[in-house]
Design a protein around this motif. Sequence first.
Motif, PDB file in Angstrom:
ATOM      1  N   LEU A  33      25.101 -36.997   3.387  1.00  0.00           N
ATOM      2  CA  LEU A  33      25.385 -35.583   3.652  1.00  0.00           C
ATOM      3  C   LEU A  33      26.054 -35.515   5.023  1.00  0.00           C
ATOM      4  O   LEU A  33      25.400 -35.654   6.056  1.00  0.00           O
ATOM      5  CB  LEU A  33      24.091 -34.763   3.630  1.00  0.00           C
ATOM      6  N   ASP A  34      27.361 -35.313   5.016  1.00  0.00           N
ATOM      7  CA  ASP A  34      28.149 -35.360   6.247  1.00  0.00           C
ATOM      8  C   ASP A  34      28.963 -34.080   6.355  1.00  0.00           C
ATOM      9  O   ASP A  34      29.817 -33.808   5.519  1.00  0.00           O
ATOM     10  CB  ASP A  34      29.069 -36.581   6.238  1.00  0.00           C
ATOM     11  N   GLY A  35      28.687 -33.281   7.379  1.00  0.00           N
ATOM     12  CA  GLY A  35      29.418 -32.031   7.549  1.00  0.00           C
ATOM     13  C   GLY A  35      28.661 -30.851   6.994  1.00  0.00           C
ATOM     14  O   GLY A  35      27.441 -30.881   6.830  1.00  0.00           O
ATOM     15  N   VAL A  36      29.408 -29.803   6.693  1.00  0.00           N
ATOM     16  CA  VAL A  36      28.810 -28.540   6.263  1.00  0.00           C
ATOM     17  C   VAL A  36      28.135 -28.693   4.900  1.00  0.00           C
ATOM     18  O   VAL A  36      28.647 -29.357   4.001  1.00  0.00           O
ATOM     19  CB  VAL A  36      29.896 -27.449   6.188  1.00  0.00           C
ATOM     20  N   VAL A  37      26.972 -28.065   4.753  1.00  0.00           N
ATOM     21  CA  VAL A  37      26.289 -28.023   3.461  1.00  0.00           C
ATOM     22  C   VAL A  37      26.980 -26.942   2.629  1.00  0.00           C
ATOM     23  O   VAL A  37      26.804 -25.739   2.855  1.00  0.00           O
ATOM     24  CB  VAL A  37      24.788 -27.696   3.628  1.00  0.00           C
ATOM     25  N   ASP A  38      27.793 -27.357   1.682  1.00  0.00           N
ATOM     26  CA  ASP A  38      28.585 -26.431   0.884  1.00  0.00           C
ATOM     27  C   ASP A  38      28.422 -26.760  -0.595  1.00  0.00           C
ATOM     28  O   ASP A  38      27.719 -27.704  -0.959  1.00  0.00           O
ATOM     29  CB  ASP A  38      30.051 -26.503   1.294  1.00  0.00           C
ATOM     30  N   PRO A  39      29.030 -25.987  -1.496  1.00  0.00           N
ATOM     31  CA  PRO A  39      28.896 -26.269  -2.931  1.00  0.00           C
ATOM     32  C   PRO A  39      29.371 -27.651  -3.339  1.00  0.00           C
ATOM     33  O   PRO A  39      28.862 -28.215  -4.311  1.00  0.00           O
ATOM     34  CB  PRO A  39      29.755 -25.172  -3.578  1.00  0.00           C
ATOM     35  N   PHE A  40      30.352 -28.224  -2.631  1.00  0.00           N
ATOM     36  CA  PHE A  40      30.834 -29.556  -2.975  1.00  0.00           C
ATOM     37  C   PHE A  40      29.763 -30.608  -2.695  1.00  0.00           C
ATOM     38  O   PHE A  40      29.487 -31.470  -3.535  1.00  0.00           O
ATOM     39  CB  PHE A  40      32.115 -29.873  -2.197  1.00  0.00           C
ATOM     40  N   GLU A  41      29.145 -30.529  -1.515  1.00  0.00           N
ATOM     41  CA  GLU A  41      28.050 -31.442  -1.190  1.00  0.00           C
ATOM     42  C   GLU A  41      26.859 -31.206  -2.113  1.00  0.00           C
ATOM     43  O   GLU A  41      26.197 -32.159  -2.537  1.00  0.00           O
ATOM     44  CB  GLU A  41      27.633 -31.259   0.272  1.00  0.00           C
ATOM     45  N   SER A  42      26.576 -29.945  -2.401  1.00  0.00           N
ATOM     46  CA  SER A  42      25.429 -29.623  -3.258  1.00  0.00           C
ATOM     47  C   SER A  42      25.586 -30.229  -4.647  1.00  0.00           C
ATOM     48  O   SER A  42      24.664 -30.844  -5.191  1.00  0.00           O
ATOM     49  CB  SER A  42      25.270 -28.106  -3.350  1.00  0.00           C
ATOM     50  N   SER A  43      26.776 -30.065  -5.233  1.00  0.00           N
ATOM     51  CA  SER A  43      27.012 -30.604  -6.572  1.00  0.00           C
ATOM     52  C   SER A  43      26.910 -32.126  -6.590  1.00  0.00           C
ATOM     53  O   SER A  43      26.318 -32.722  -7.494  1.00  0.00           O
ATOM     54  CB  SER A  43      28.396 -30.159  -7.056  1.00  0.00           C
ATOM     55  N   TYR A  44      27.500 -32.742  -5.574  1.00  0.00           N
ATOM     56  CA  TYR A  44      27.475 -34.207  -5.462  1.00  0.00           C
ATOM     57  C   TYR A  44      26.053 -34.738  -5.304  1.00  0.00           C
ATOM     58  O   TYR A  44      25.614 -35.643  -6.036  1.00  0.00           O
ATOM     59  CB  TYR A  44      28.369 -34.610  -4.281  1.00  0.00           C
ATOM     60  N   ARG A  75      19.374 -24.763  -0.905  1.00  0.00           N
ATOM     61  CA  ARG A  75      18.249 -24.589  -1.822  1.00  0.00           C
ATOM     62  C   ARG A  75      18.419 -25.430  -3.088  1.00  0.00           C
ATOM     63  O   ARG A  75      17.446 -25.947  -3.635  1.00  0.00           O
ATOM     64  CB  ARG A  75      18.063 -23.110  -2.160  1.00  0.00           C
ATOM     65  N   HIS A  76      19.652 -25.568  -3.566  1.00  0.00           N
ATOM     66  CA  HIS A  76      19.875 -26.422  -4.735  1.00  0.00           C
ATOM     67  C   HIS A  76      19.524 -27.875  -4.425  1.00  0.00           C
ATOM     68  O   HIS A  76      18.907 -28.565  -5.245  1.00  0.00           O
ATOM     69  CB  HIS A  76      21.336 -26.325  -5.180  1.00  0.00           C
ATOM     70  N   ILE A  77      19.909 -28.339  -3.239  1.00  0.00           N
ATOM     71  CA  ILE A  77      19.600 -29.713  -2.847  1.00  0.00           C
ATOM     72  C   ILE A  77      18.102 -29.899  -2.698  1.00  0.00           C
ATOM     73  O   ILE A  77      17.530 -30.900  -3.156  1.00  0.00           O
ATOM     74  CB  ILE A  77      20.337 -30.071  -1.545  1.00  0.00           C
ATOM     75  N   VAL A  78      17.438 -28.938  -2.063  1.00  0.00           N
ATOM     76  CA  VAL A  78      15.989 -29.016  -1.876  1.00  0.00           C
ATOM     77  C   VAL A  78      15.268 -29.051  -3.231  1.00  0.00           C
ATOM     78  O   VAL A  78      14.342 -29.849  -3.440  1.00  0.00           O
ATOM     79  CB  VAL A  78      15.496 -27.825  -1.029  1.00  0.00           C
ATOM     80  N   GLN A  79      15.691 -28.230  -4.161  1.00  0.00           N
ATOM     81  CA  GLN A  79      15.073 -28.226  -5.494  1.00  0.00           C
ATOM     82  C   GLN A  79      15.245 -29.570  -6.183  1.00  0.00           C
ATOM     83  O   GLN A  79      14.325 -30.064  -6.843  1.00  0.00           O
ATOM     84  CB  GLN A  79      15.679 -27.111  -6.346  1.00  0.00           C
ATOM     85  N   SER A  80      16.426 -30.164  -6.028  1.00  0.00           N
ATOM     86  CA  SER A  80      16.674 -31.462  -6.649  1.00  0.00           C
ATOM     87  C   SER A  80      15.764 -32.531  -6.052  1.00  0.00           C
ATOM     88  O   SER A  80      15.229 -33.383  -6.773  1.00  0.00           O
ATOM     89  CB  SER A  80      18.145 -31.846  -6.479  1.00  0.00           C
ATOM     90  N   ILE A  81      15.557 -32.481  -4.734  1.00  0.00           N
ATOM     91  CA  ILE A  81      14.670 -33.459  -4.082  1.00  0.00           C
ATOM     92  C   ILE A  81      13.226 -33.260  -4.536  1.00  0.00           C
ATOM     93  O   ILE A  81      12.513 -34.226  -4.844  1.00  0.00           O
ATOM     94  CB  ILE A  81      14.782 -33.326  -2.546  1.00  0.00           C
ATOM     95  N   LEU A  82      12.774 -32.020  -4.601  1.00  0.00           N
ATOM     96  CA  LEU A  82      11.388 -31.745  -4.990  1.00  0.00           C
ATOM     97  C   LEU A  82      11.104 -32.170  -6.425  1.00  0.00           C
ATOM     98  O   LEU A  82       9.961 -32.525  -6.760  1.00  0.00           O
ATOM     99  CB  LEU A  82      11.090 -30.252  -4.818  1.00  0.00           C
TER     100      LEU A  82
END
Length: 441
Positions: A33-44, A75-82
């Motif tokens: 995770l490098d840079g802004v947390v955006d939809p592109f990073e979230s999807s990846y 929140r999408h990333i956090v849900q995926s981790i949980l």
Amino acid sequence: MRTARLGALAFLLLLLWPSTAWAQGPKILELRLDGVVDPFESSYLTSEIDGASGEGFSAVLLTIDTPGGLDSSMRHIVQSILNADVPVICYVSPSGARAASAGTFILTACHVAAMAPGTAVGAAHPVGISGVIQEEKATNDAAALIRSLAEQRDRNPDWVEEAVRESSSASAEEALELGAIDHVSASLPALLETVDGTAVETDVGSTTIETDDVTIETHTLGPVASILHGLLTPDLAFILFYIGIGLIVVEFLTPGLTVPGVLGALSLVASFTAFGMLAVQLIGIILLLASVVFFVIEAKLPGVSGAGIGGLITLVAGGMLLFDNSIPSGGVSPWVLVPVAVGAGTCFVFLIPAGLRAQKLPPQMLAERVIGMEGIAATPLRPTGVAQIASEQWSVESVGGNVREGARIRVVGGDGLTLQVEPVTERSAPPSPVEPQRSSK
């Protein structure tokens, strides 16, 4: 005989295969995770974490360096981790990296939270376009989320809540002492050695992290998504915003030109898309708009109002205050701000006023200023065409017959924006003076 051959072949296959079939150690999927947390990073990140177990990975290693970003993407990333089937190990690295704002939530949600020396975490308050902490309802919601994450991972819930409500930050060593993270590791090998044998609770139950003889496989953001993700920076958002406003102003000052207006609108759309994912401050936007107003006044009244100085001051101040500077690397770089200010000042103080003055000149005056000048026929003149005169292209009419392309011509008159020219010949050149003869006595 045939049975013996088959047996020998099977034995040979067993000799060649064990390194890939049986002797292979655990695999860890490395993401970044490098840079802004955006939809592109979230999807990846969500797709990779969700599919890690199915691809045979025993854990996910997520290295973090982010100033924060969009709340919904976080929140999408956090849900995926949980809900991950395998442990997710978060590592803020390398030295100088940070897990700020949304990054603090993601780090807290991971099964193992680690930081490299010289890194930072915190400043996790929700920021809106007003540039201040959002309304109490949003702040309470963010505080409740990060507190529940810390409690689930057996970390200090009081400090992470303070990071949200008070925008507190901590170094790696401070965060470890506060109980906000699990480890401080100087390198990735040191971290893997430290977490080997650690038992964590995943969505499928208790799991032990195994890193002995581990194989790390790195998956990165796709090329197209990487380009789009790289555009979401404070510097580029500032440039797009100001260029967009400037082009729209040019459209109003010079009606009839559609290209500046279209490009300006596209630039503003792109800038506001980035603003939605960055910590924008309303005072910065107001100052930038004020600078444009000053520059327009200067363009209309050049050298009279002194508004150009006010435009430069508000432009620089607006760029400095456009983003929340409490977030590391969250502001506009001086190396971007200064050239934009110089370019805008040059454009509005010199170029646009000159263009406006030229527009106000009557056509006859425009023609009179080049009468007597020589130029080159850019096209054949039969008798009309185009000529290059004084570094400009003019519509011309030859009054001395047809003229071939490339021949030299002289302006002898003008009718509106069409010049009257004649070819430059020996005959048309002015006669050289002849000295009077003296009689001898």
